[in-house]
Design a protein around this motif. Structure first.
Motif, PDB file in Angstrom:
ATOM      1  N   GLY A  83       0.816  -1.206   0.000  1.00  0.00           N
ATOM      2  CA  GLY A  83       0.000   0.000   0.000  1.00  0.00           C
ATOM      3  C   GLY A  83       0.852   1.260   0.000  1.00  0.00           C
ATOM      4  N   ALA A  84       0.293   2.332  -0.540  1.00  0.00           N
ATOM      5  CA  ALA A  84       1.050   3.570  -0.695  1.00  0.00           C
ATOM      6  C   ALA A  84       1.379   4.217   0.644  1.00  0.00           C
ATOM      7  N   ARG A  85       0.476   4.132   1.623  1.00  0.00           N
ATOM      8  CA  ARG A  85       0.740   4.748   2.925  1.00  0.00           C
ATOM      9  C   ARG A  85       1.969   4.130   3.578  1.00  0.00           C
ATOM     10  N   ARG A  86       2.026   2.812   3.610  1.00  0.00           N
ATOM     11  CA  ARG A  86       3.199   2.150   4.194  1.00  0.00           C
ATOM     12  C   ARG A  86       4.452   2.431   3.369  1.00  0.00           C
ATOM     13  N   GLY A  87       4.274   2.560   2.061  1.00  0.00           N
ATOM     14  CA  GLY A  87       5.411   2.905   1.221  1.00  0.00           C
ATOM     15  C   GLY A  87       5.977   4.270   1.555  1.00  0.00           C
ATOM     16  N   LEU A  88       5.090   5.236   1.815  1.00  0.00           N
ATOM     17  CA  LEU A  88       5.539   6.575   2.197  1.00  0.00           C
ATOM     18  C   LEU A  88       6.274   6.552   3.535  1.00  0.00           C
ATOM     19  N   LEU A  89       5.734   5.804   4.491  1.00  0.00           N
ATOM     20  CA  LEU A  89       6.377   5.706   5.800  1.00  0.00           C
ATOM     21  C   LEU A  89       7.761   5.066   5.696  1.00  0.00           C
ATOM     22  N   LEU A  90       7.831   3.939   5.003  1.00  0.00           N
ATOM     23  CA  LEU A  90       9.099   3.232   4.867  1.00  0.00           C
ATOM     24  C   LEU A  90      10.116   4.083   4.108  1.00  0.00           C
ATOM     25  N   GLY A  91       9.661   4.747   3.057  1.00  0.00           N
ATOM     26  CA  GLY A  91      10.562   5.585   2.274  1.00  0.00           C
ATOM     27  C   GLY A  91      11.135   6.732   3.084  1.00  0.00           C
ATOM     28  N   THR A  92      10.314   7.328   3.945  1.00  0.00           N
ATOM     29  CA  THR A  92      10.784   8.437   4.782  1.00  0.00           C
ATOM     30  C   THR A  92      11.865   7.977   5.748  1.00  0.00           C
ATOM     31  N   VAL A  94      13.886   5.273   5.462  1.00  0.00           N
ATOM     32  CA  VAL A  94      15.095   4.889   4.723  1.00  0.00           C
ATOM     33  C   VAL A  94      15.860   6.124   4.261  1.00  0.00           C
ATOM     34  N   THR A  95      15.140   7.125   3.773  1.00  0.00           N
ATOM     35  CA  THR A  95      15.789   8.370   3.348  1.00  0.00           C
ATOM     36  C   THR A  95      16.527   9.026   4.508  1.00  0.00           C
ATOM     37  N   ALA A  96      15.898   9.058   5.670  1.00  0.00           N
ATOM     38  CA  ALA A  96      16.520   9.673   6.847  1.00  0.00           C
ATOM     39  C   ALA A  96      17.821   8.964   7.217  1.00  0.00           C
ATOM     40  N   VAL A  97      17.827   7.643   7.137  1.00  0.00           N
ATOM     41  CA  VAL A  97      19.039   6.882   7.451  1.00  0.00           C
ATOM     42  C   VAL A  97      20.155   7.229   6.471  1.00  0.00           C
ATOM     43  N   GLY A  98      19.834   7.281   5.182  1.00  0.00           N
ATOM     44  CA  GLY A  98      20.840   7.601   4.178  1.00  0.00           C
ATOM     45  C   GLY A  98      21.418   8.988   4.353  1.00  0.00           C
ATOM     46  N   ILE A  99      20.550   9.965   4.602  1.00  0.00           N
ATOM     47  CA  ILE A  99      21.022  11.344   4.772  1.00  0.00           C
ATOM     48  C   ILE A  99      21.868  11.471   6.037  1.00  0.00           C
ATOM     49  N   LEU A 100      21.484  10.750   7.089  1.00  0.00           N
ATOM     50  CA  LEU A 100      22.272  10.784   8.318  1.00  0.00           C
ATOM     51  C   LEU A 100      23.701  10.305   8.062  1.00  0.00           C
ATOM     52  N   ILE A 101      23.834   9.269   7.256  1.00  0.00           N
ATOM     53  CA  ILE A 101      25.176   8.776   6.894  1.00  0.00           C
ATOM     54  C   ILE A 101      25.927   9.830   6.090  1.00  0.00           C
ATOM     55  N   GLU A 102      25.240  10.466   5.141  1.00  0.00           N
ATOM     56  CA  GLU A 102      25.893  11.439   4.257  1.00  0.00           C
ATOM     57  C   GLU A 102      26.434  12.653   4.995  1.00  0.00           C
ATOM     58  N   ALA A 118      19.857   6.771   0.673  1.00  0.00           N
ATOM     59  CA  ALA A 118      18.916   7.885   0.596  1.00  0.00           C
ATOM     60  C   ALA A 118      18.146   7.857  -0.717  1.00  0.00           C
ATOM     61  N   ALA A 119      18.831   7.500  -1.806  1.00  0.00           N
ATOM     62  CA  ALA A 119      18.184   7.457  -3.115  1.00  0.00           C
ATOM     63  C   ALA A 119      17.083   6.401  -3.159  1.00  0.00           C
ATOM     64  N   VAL A 120      17.316   5.260  -2.519  1.00  0.00           N
ATOM     65  CA  VAL A 120      16.292   4.211  -2.466  1.00  0.00           C
ATOM     66  C   VAL A 120      15.072   4.712  -1.696  1.00  0.00           C
ATOM     67  N   GLY A 121      15.323   5.407  -0.587  1.00  0.00           N
ATOM     68  CA  GLY A 121      14.205   5.961   0.176  1.00  0.00           C
ATOM     69  C   GLY A 121      13.421   6.990  -0.604  1.00  0.00           C
ATOM     70  N   VAL A 122      14.121   7.869  -1.301  1.00  0.00           N
ATOM     71  CA  VAL A 122      13.453   8.883  -2.116  1.00  0.00           C
ATOM     72  C   VAL A 122      12.636   8.218  -3.226  1.00  0.00           C
ATOM     73  N   ALA A 123      13.197   7.171  -3.834  1.00  0.00           N
ATOM     74  CA  ALA A 123      12.458   6.449  -4.879  1.00  0.00           C
ATOM     75  C   ALA A 123      11.156   5.891  -4.332  1.00  0.00           C
ATOM     76  N   LEU A 124      11.211   5.323  -3.141  1.00  0.00           N
ATOM     77  CA  LEU A 124      10.005   4.755  -2.532  1.00  0.00           C
ATOM     78  C   LEU A 124       8.972   5.833  -2.245  1.00  0.00           C
ATOM     79  N   GLY A 192      17.106  18.134   9.258  1.00  0.00           N
ATOM     80  CA  GLY A 192      16.682  16.739   9.178  1.00  0.00           C
ATOM     81  C   GLY A 192      15.778  16.356  10.333  1.00  0.00           C
ATOM     82  N   ALA A 193      16.076  16.889  11.513  1.00  0.00           N
ATOM     83  CA  ALA A 193      15.226  16.627  12.676  1.00  0.00           C
ATOM     84  C   ALA A 193      13.826  17.200  12.471  1.00  0.00           C
ATOM     85  N   MET A 194      13.757  18.365  11.828  1.00  0.00           N
ATOM     86  CA  MET A 194      12.436  18.956  11.542  1.00  0.00           C
ATOM     87  C   MET A 194      11.610  18.045  10.646  1.00  0.00           C
TER      88      MET A 194
END
Length: 423
Positions: A83-92, A94-102, A118-124, A192-194
């Motif tokens: 479902g799209a809702r869970r996809g949005l949650l998961l993507g957010t 994953v993106t946060a984890v990638g950006i934190l590393i960057e 981060a790119a995988v999260g943004v794609a999701l 990022g915290a915001m």
């Protein structure tokens, strides 16, 4: 004047009809947009400040886009299942984890890994967002929802850009021994915290538009690829993203290296330039209502090309920022219309997968464009990528017109019937 007042009132009335889920998505986008505006303003400068050059930055951009492209189809199939809702949650997340590393690790190969995550999260997020908005809107308010979503994201991005322009200096004023790179890092972490607050809005959404029975992935992919509309969306996406992909990621570095702009000036220049895109996003339904979705996309993209060229040739920073603003205004006016059109001509049951394929085509080209742009800038300077990007933008508008001029605005089939590929 009466006509304008009536149009504004009608626009407001339609916006008031947005569903609860749509309003929550808009809230989440506003929070995510703050982080996006800050990240896109500072991250390239942060990488350069760490001692890397434009060639590495181009590689980083290319790998990020390639990661998003490769992940987009699996993301689309995943969204069809969870479902799209869970996809949005998961993507957010994953993106946060990638950006934190960057923004916390300065080793080159680790930066690349963070960029891929981060790119995988943004794609999701992007794969899930478009069909979710389509499922939570009506024919009457869909175009307006896409336009308002784009406008809110831009407005939040302006706030993030201004934040990124001024806050590093404030950090250094509070801690004089703080390096420039460290002040950039602290700013990126703060924004990022915001954006993490967007998870609260996403958790409150209700799942809609998810089929009771999920078809096998192989069948979904086969059906999607057999759609002439999807194949044309993929082809046109390659052209639409190449012109800008070659030079847009380097705008902030261009301001600094060519025009000598400070970080504060870069933040203000980006905010001023992007501000007018809100008008473009909100004005998209007006343009689409007069030229049709396809005609409006073609006209806006075609008009953006000369201003991209003028930006690169401008001798003064204020002129470059002005032309950047006009060019971005045109692009943002076309984007909601292209999104609306793509969801109209694709059957609902394959929207997520179709969106993932078109997203993949955009990111493949963005990756190639970012890599080529970085190499060209490092070897020849900025003029050549601006010239090539402008030429490709004109070609892209022509390809889009040829591909979709026969398609109905409100249906799934072209006006002139095409032979269907045997399945």
């Amino acid at each position: 004047m009466t006509g304008v007042t009536h149009a504004v009132r009608e626009y407001i009335d339609i916006v008031r009809e947005f569903s609860r889920n749509a309003r929550l998505v808009l809230l989440a986008l506003s929070l995510i947009g703050i982080s996006y505006g800050s990240f896109t303003t500072l991250f390239n400068l942060y990488i350069i400040e760490l001692g890397f050059d434009e060639a590495f930055l181009g590689i980083l951009i290319g790998i990020s886009a390639a990661g998003a492209a490769i992940a987009s189809v699996p993301c689309g199939l995943l969204v069809d299942r969870i479902g799209a809702r869970r996809g949005l949650l998961l993507g957010t997340v994953v993106t946060a984890v990638g950006i934190l590393i960057e923004v916390t690790i300065t080793i080159g190969w680790v930066l690349v890994i963070g960029a891929i995550i981060a790119a995988v999260g943004v794609a999701l997020i992007f794969v899930a967002q478009v069909p979710f908005l389509a499922a939570n809107s009506t024919e009457r308010d869909r175009m307006h929802l896409y336009s308002v979503a784009a406008a809110i994201f831009v407005l939040a991005g302006i706030g993030g850009s201004l934040f990124a322009g001024f806050v590093p200096g404030w950090f250094r004023a509070l801690a004089p021994d703080l390096s420039v790179a460290a002040s950039y890092r602290a700013t990126l972490l703060a924004t990022g915290a915001m954006s993490a607050l967007s998870l609260f809005a996403l958790f409150r959404m209700r799942e809609t538009g998810r089929p009771e029975w999920v078809r096998p992935s192989r069948e979904v992919i086969r059906t999607t690829f057999h759609s002439p509309a999807v194949r044309r969306l993929i082809l046109t996406g390659l052209f639409l993203s190449l012109g800008g992909g070659m030079i847009v990621p380097f705008f902030n570095v261009f301001y600094q290296e060519v025009h000598g702009a400070s970080t504060e000036v870069v933040g203000v220049a980006r905010a001023v330039g992007i501000t007018v895109t809100v008008a473009g996003s909100l004005g998209a339904p007006w343009l689409g209502g007069r030229l049709g979705l396809v005609g409006a996309v073609v006209a806006a993209r075609l008009l953006s090309a000369p201003f991209l060229l003028l930006m690169g040739l401008s001798p003064f920073l204020v002129m470059a920022v002005g032309f950047f603003a006009i060019r971005t205004f045109m692009v943002y006016m076309s984007d909601p219309l292209h999104t609306d059109f793509s969801m109209r001509i694709v059957p609902p049951e394959i929207r997520a997968t179709a969106n993932s394929l078109t997203f993949m085509s955009w990111n493949v080209t963005l990756g190639i464009g970012g890599y080529v742009g970085g190499v060209l800038i490092a070897g020849y300077g900025y003029t050549l990528p601006f010239v090539l990007g402008s030429i490709i933008s004109v070609i892209a508008a022509g390809v889009y017109w040829i591909a979709f001029r026969d398609y109905q605005q409100d249906g799934y089939t072209p006006q002139r019937e095409e032979p269907q590929t045997a399945g």
